[in-house]
Scaffold this motif. Sequence first.
Motif, PDB file in Angstrom:
ATOM      1  N   UNK A 101       0.804  -1.314   0.050  1.00 50.00           N
ATOM      2  CA  UNK A 101      -0.114   0.045  -0.047  1.00 50.00           C
ATOM      3  C   UNK A 101       0.806   1.304  -0.037  1.00 50.00           C
ATOM      4  N   UNK A 102       1.146   1.794  -1.144  1.00 47.70           N
ATOM      5  CA  UNK A 102       1.750   3.272  -1.131  1.00 47.70           C
ATOM      6  C   UNK A 102       1.089   4.352  -0.885  1.00 47.70           C
ATOM      7  N   UNK A 103       1.842   5.530  -1.184  1.00 44.19           N
ATOM      8  CA  UNK A 103       1.564   6.861  -0.649  1.00 44.19           C
ATOM      9  C   UNK A 103       0.270   7.403  -1.347  1.00 44.19           C
ATOM     10  N   UNK A 104       0.161   6.887  -2.752  1.00 42.89           N
ATOM     11  CA  UNK A 104      -1.203   7.123  -3.331  1.00 42.89           C
ATOM     12  C   UNK A 104      -2.536   6.773  -2.635  1.00 42.89           C
ATOM     13  N   UNK A 105      -2.344   5.903  -1.965  1.00 48.05           N
ATOM     14  CA  UNK A 105      -3.454   5.619  -0.921  1.00 48.05           C
ATOM     15  C   UNK A 105      -3.298   5.998   0.423  1.00 48.05           C
ATOM     16  N   UNK A 106      -2.208   5.915   1.081  1.00 48.58           N
ATOM     17  CA  UNK A 106      -1.881   6.142   2.405  1.00 48.58           C
ATOM     18  C   UNK A 106      -2.018   7.725   2.630  1.00 48.58           C
ATOM     19  N   UNK A 107      -1.714   8.783   1.645  1.00 48.21           N
ATOM     20  CA  UNK A 107      -1.947  10.177   1.883  1.00 48.21           C
ATOM     21  C   UNK A 107      -3.413  10.559   1.956  1.00 48.21           C
ATOM     22  N   UNK A 108      -4.424   9.594   1.801  1.00 46.51           N
ATOM     23  CA  UNK A 108      -5.867   9.958   2.047  1.00 46.51           C
ATOM     24  C   UNK A 108      -5.949   9.626   3.419  1.00 46.51           C
ATOM     25  N   UNK A 109      -5.406   9.086   4.244  1.00 44.33           N
ATOM     26  CA  UNK A 109      -5.499   8.862   5.785  1.00 44.33           C
ATOM     27  C   UNK A 109      -4.600   9.521   6.608  1.00 44.33           C
ATOM     28  N   UNK A 110      -5.122   9.550   7.973  1.00 48.25           N
ATOM     29  CA  UNK A 110      -4.201  10.035   9.069  1.00 48.25           C
ATOM     30  C   UNK A 110      -3.875   8.632   9.794  1.00 48.25           C
ATOM     31  N   UNK A 111      -2.264   8.380   9.685  1.00 48.32           N
ATOM     32  CA  UNK A 111      -1.570   7.321  10.315  1.00 48.32           C
ATOM     33  C   UNK A 111      -1.099   7.497  11.203  1.00 48.32           C
ATOM     34  N   UNK A 112      -1.326   7.167  12.524  1.00 50.80           N
ATOM     35  CA  UNK A 112      -0.340   6.955  13.572  1.00 50.80           C
ATOM     36  C   UNK A 112       0.501   5.541  13.715  1.00 50.80           C
ATOM     37  N   UNK A 113       1.594   5.748  13.761  1.00 53.39           N
ATOM     38  CA  UNK A 113       2.478   4.349  14.035  1.00 53.39           C
ATOM     39  C   UNK A 113       3.080   4.264  15.473  1.00 53.39           C
ATOM     40  N   UNK A 114       2.634   3.486  16.291  1.00 51.35           N
ATOM     41  CA  UNK A 114       3.484   3.281  17.596  1.00 51.35           C
ATOM     42  C   UNK A 114       4.482   1.969  17.448  1.00 51.35           C
ATOM     43  N   UNK A 115       5.461   2.453  16.975  1.00 53.04           N
ATOM     44  CA  UNK A 115       6.445   1.091  16.791  1.00 53.04           C
ATOM     45  C   UNK A 115       6.834   0.532  18.061  1.00 53.04           C
ATOM     46  N   UNK A 116       7.046   1.356  19.273  1.00 50.14           N
ATOM     47  CA  UNK A 116       7.383   0.831  20.541  1.00 50.14           C
ATOM     48  C   UNK A 116       6.575  -0.304  20.855  1.00 50.14           C
ATOM     49  N   UNK A 117       5.036  -0.097  20.792  1.00 49.31           N
ATOM     50  CA  UNK A 117       4.135  -1.135  21.033  1.00 49.31           C
ATOM     51  C   UNK A 117       3.565  -1.908  19.903  1.00 49.31           C
ATOM     52  N   UNK A 118       4.193  -1.715  18.576  1.00 45.66           N
ATOM     53  CA  UNK A 118       3.878  -2.476  17.649  1.00 45.66           C
ATOM     54  C   UNK A 118       2.415  -2.677  17.127  1.00 45.66           C
ATOM     55  N   UNK A 119       1.687  -1.246  16.990  1.00 44.38           N
ATOM     56  CA  UNK A 119       0.295  -0.875  16.891  1.00 44.38           C
ATOM     57  C   UNK A 119       0.423   0.141  15.959  1.00 44.38           C
ATOM     58  N   UNK A 120      -0.843   0.426  15.224  1.00 46.18           N
ATOM     59  CA  UNK A 120      -0.835   1.387  14.365  1.00 46.18           C
ATOM     60  C   UNK A 120      -2.398   2.008  14.341  1.00 46.18           C
ATOM     61  N   UNK A 121      -2.855   3.359  14.093  1.00 48.23           N
ATOM     62  CA  UNK A 121      -4.071   3.546  13.930  1.00 48.23           C
ATOM     63  C   UNK A 121      -4.219   4.284  12.553  1.00 48.23           C
ATOM     64  N   UNK A 122      -5.293   3.963  11.955  1.00 50.31           N
ATOM     65  CA  UNK A 122      -5.564   4.563  10.628  1.00 50.31           C
ATOM     66  C   UNK A 122      -6.988   5.229  10.348  1.00 50.31           C
ATOM     67  N   UNK A 123      -7.039   6.462  10.065  1.00 55.29           N
ATOM     68  CA  UNK A 123      -8.392   7.010  10.094  1.00 55.29           C
ATOM     69  C   UNK A 123      -8.333   8.095   8.652  1.00 55.29           C
ATOM     70  N   UNK A 124      -9.773   8.014   8.260  1.00 59.52           N
ATOM     71  CA  UNK A 124      -9.764   8.758   6.938  1.00 59.52           C
ATOM     72  C   UNK A 124      -9.247  10.224   7.376  1.00 59.52           C
ATOM     73  N   UNK A 125      -8.794  10.968   6.057  1.00 55.77           N
ATOM     74  CA  UNK A 125      -8.279  12.448   6.382  1.00 55.77           C
ATOM     75  C   UNK A 125      -9.384  13.116   6.276  1.00 55.77           C
TER      76      UNK A 125
END
Length: 125
Positions: A101-125
């Motif tokens: 999944x490249x930036x042409x899709x990812x840039x339509x969302x607000x993505x929060x990466x929590x690498x320390x806890x190996x979790x992420x959140x994805x919300x529509x922009x």
Amino acid sequence: MPAFDRSFSPPAPVADVVVAHPVSSATSGALRGKLDTGADLTVIPEGLVPQLALSARAHVWARGYDGTISQRPVYYVRFIFDGHELPAVRCIAADRRNVLVGRNVLNRFVITLDGRNLRFDLQPA
């Protein structure tokens, strides 16, 4: 909050994806989509091209992770990403099992990466 997929080394954020023909009802079924902020375009498995009867609409030069440059056909698909449907997503196909999944899709969302806890959140922009 979805978890990173630990089968990748290092673990990577992965979300559920369905790739569909832009007009017909043909769909891929559930696939794993690895989020890749370094990829300009989304990449689908080559096997989906005949499965979904996709037609090339253009060609683009692409550089692979290993630095090789090749001209690739461009396809447009409906893309269902973590439950959000996106019409007419531009993508290329490659010999792979999952979706990149490249930036042409990812840039339509607000993505929060929590690498320390190996979790992420994805919300529509």
